[in-house]
Design a protein around this motif. Structure first.
Motif, PDB file in Angstrom:
ATOM      1  N   TYR A 171      55.037  53.223  31.167  1.00 43.74           N
ATOM      2  CA  TYR A 171      54.948  52.234  30.104  1.00 43.74           C
ATOM      3  C   TYR A 171      53.692  52.468  29.287  1.00 43.74           C
ATOM      4  N   GLY A 172      53.846  52.370  27.956  1.00 44.56           N
ATOM      5  CA  GLY A 172      52.759  52.643  27.034  1.00 44.56           C
ATOM      6  C   GLY A 172      53.154  53.815  26.151  1.00 44.56           C
ATOM      7  N   TYR A 173      52.158  54.480  25.555  1.00 44.28           N
ATOM      8  CA  TYR A 173      52.467  55.614  24.680  1.00 44.28           C
ATOM      9  C   TYR A 173      51.982  56.917  25.309  1.00 44.28           C
ATOM     10  N   SER A 174      52.674  57.977  24.929  1.00 52.74           N
ATOM     11  CA  SER A 174      52.259  59.329  25.304  1.00 52.74           C
ATOM     12  C   SER A 174      52.690  60.255  24.179  1.00 52.74           C
ATOM     13  N   GLU A 175      52.084  61.414  24.132  1.00 56.52           N
ATOM     14  CA  GLU A 175      52.475  62.395  23.118  1.00 56.52           C
ATOM     15  C   GLU A 175      52.507  63.781  23.731  1.00 56.52           C
TER      16      GLU A 175
END
Length: 165
Positions: free
Chosen positions: A31-35
């Motif tokens: 959960y959250g952002y990643s790139e």
């Protein structure tokens, strides 16, 4: 001992009352952002959150794209691919506990514990963006955004503090 129990109770209550923001680097649960960097100027952004509307999840993903663009020294980005998915609710369970102290003629302390099982639904939103970053004059294409302007506008719309990027 009474003060220790009271302190622990206050800390637990304050933590429970603190507002939770889904906008943070992805946790071990995802959960959250990643790139993921695909090339020098191309990235895939993934934003995943629980109990959030799809439109808000897209805004968080776009905010991460804008901030990443600025972090990498670019001015604008183009969204070349976008996928958003709202997964169906799932059943969850949980455990909680509490400590209380009662004062009257005598002093008593009590401890309680509760369990939650059953039909509590938790939906998930997952947004994938593939972006290409650029500098200078923005191309006149529909899905091209000024990273600086978009970041400011989305932070305001999402009621988040402004960033120094």
């Amino acid at each position: 001992m009474k003060r220790l129990i009271l302190s622990i109770t206050c800390i637990c209550l304050l933590q429970a009352c603190a507002s939770y923001s889904p906008y943070h680097p992805a946790s071990n649960r995802g959960y959250g952002y990643s790139e993921t960097q695909l090339s020098d100027t191309q990235y895939r952004i993934d934003f995943k959150a629980r109990e959030i509307e799809r439109g808000k999840a897209v805004n968080y993903a776009m905010l991460r794209a804008a901030e990443l663009t600025l972090e990498k020294g670019f001015d604008w980005f183009e969204v070349v691919d976008r996928e958003s998915d709202k997964k169906p609710p799932r059943i969850s369970s949980g455990v909680g506990f509490g400590i209380a102290q009662h004062q009257s003629i005598g002093s008593r302390s009590s401890f309680g514990m509760g369990f939650e099982f059953g039909d509590r639904d938790r939906s998930e939103a997952d947004v994938l963006l593939e972006i290409i970053m650029g500098k200078g004059v923005r191309p006149d294409v529909k899905q091209v955004y000024s990273a600086n302007t978009l970041a400011k506008n989305l932070r305001k719309a999402l009621a988040m503090p402004t960033s120094d990027l």
